[in-house]
Design a protein around this motif. Sequence first.
Motif, PDB file in Angstrom:
ATOM      1  N   ARG A  47      48.163  -3.763 -11.222  1.00 29.84           N
ATOM      2  CA  ARG A  47      49.313  -4.571 -10.819  1.00 29.84           C
ATOM      3  C   ARG A  47      49.602  -4.472  -9.332  1.00 29.84           C
ATOM      4  NH1 ARG A  47      50.336  -0.217 -13.217  1.00 29.84           N
ATOM      5  NH2 ARG A  47      51.855   1.297 -12.499  1.00 29.84           N
ATOM      6  N   SER A  48      49.234  -3.369  -8.695  1.00 30.31           N
ATOM      7  CA  SER A  48      49.453  -3.215  -7.256  1.00 30.31           C
ATOM      8  C   SER A  48      48.175  -3.434  -6.470  1.00 30.31           C
ATOM      9  CB  SER A  48      49.992  -1.812  -6.953  1.00 30.31           C
ATOM     10  OG  SER A  48      51.228  -1.605  -7.588  1.00 30.31           O
ATOM     11  N   ARG A  84      51.628  -1.462 -18.192  1.00 31.36           N
ATOM     12  CA  ARG A  84      52.311  -2.085 -17.052  1.00 31.36           C
ATOM     13  C   ARG A  84      51.378  -3.067 -16.350  1.00 31.36           C
ATOM     14  NH1 ARG A  84      54.121   3.061 -14.187  1.00 31.36           N
ATOM     15  NH2 ARG A  84      54.793   1.619 -12.566  1.00 31.36           N
ATOM     16  N   ASN A  85      50.086  -2.749 -16.292  1.00 28.57           N
ATOM     17  CA  ASN A  85      49.111  -3.689 -15.725  1.00 28.57           C
ATOM     18  C   ASN A  85      49.023  -4.958 -16.577  1.00 28.57           C
ATOM     19  OD1 ASN A  85      48.490  -1.937 -13.645  1.00 28.57           O
ATOM     20  ND2 ASN A  85      46.630  -1.163 -14.599  1.00 28.57           N
ATOM     21  N   ALA A  88      51.883  -7.331 -16.010  1.00 28.53           N
ATOM     22  CA  ALA A  88      51.746  -8.052 -14.736  1.00 28.53           C
ATOM     23  C   ALA A  88      50.585  -9.044 -14.760  1.00 28.53           C
ATOM     24  CB  ALA A  88      51.551  -7.050 -13.591  1.00 28.53           C
ATOM     25  N   ASN A  89      49.496  -8.682 -15.455  1.00 28.61           N
ATOM     26  CA  ASN A  89      48.278  -9.499 -15.504  1.00 28.61           C
ATOM     27  C   ASN A  89      47.754  -9.470 -16.939  1.00 28.61           C
ATOM     28  OD1 ASN A  89      47.920  -9.890 -12.517  1.00 28.61           O
ATOM     29  ND2 ASN A  89      47.832  -7.658 -12.603  1.00 28.61           N
TER      30      ASN A  89
END
Length: 148
Positions: A47-48, A84-85, A88-89
Amino acid sequence: MAFKETVVDLGHQVMRNAHSLVVRLSGGRIGGTISDMPVLRVTTTGRSSGKPRTVMLTAPIHEDGRYVLVASKAGDDRDPDWYRNMVANPEITLEPVGSDAVQLVTRTATGEERDDLWPRIVEAYDGYEGYRSKTDREIPIVIAEPAG
C-alpha cells in the motif's frame, strides 16, 4: 512501534519464512496443507511501496474458484499488513501450493456474509475461535474471487 509489537511481528516473520522454506524444499509435499486447509502464496501490492509482497496463508473455505481468508494475525490487536494491502489494492495473485497461480479480486465480507462464514471457518480450524477471543477487534474475513 512498541517493543512487544516488534517482537510479535518478528516471530510471525520467522515462522512464515521457515514454513515457506519447508514447502519449497519439499516441493510442497510437507506444509502444503495445514489442518486440511490449502496453503497459498498470496501476492499483494504494498500500500505504501507499490511493490509486490508475498505471504503464505491458509484458506479455511475454498470452492468454485473462491477463497476465504481470515485476517486473524493469531489474535493480535492489529490487522495484518497483507490485509491492509488488500484493502488498498484489492487485486491479488493467489497460488495454492502445487497449483497454478490465479488472479483474483478481494473484498472484506459484509456482516451477513461474516455470520454465514464464521461457523464454517471455525469448523475448518477451531484455532480461529481462540484468535477471536484474544482480541477486541473484529477479525476481517476476506473473500477472494475471480473478477466479474
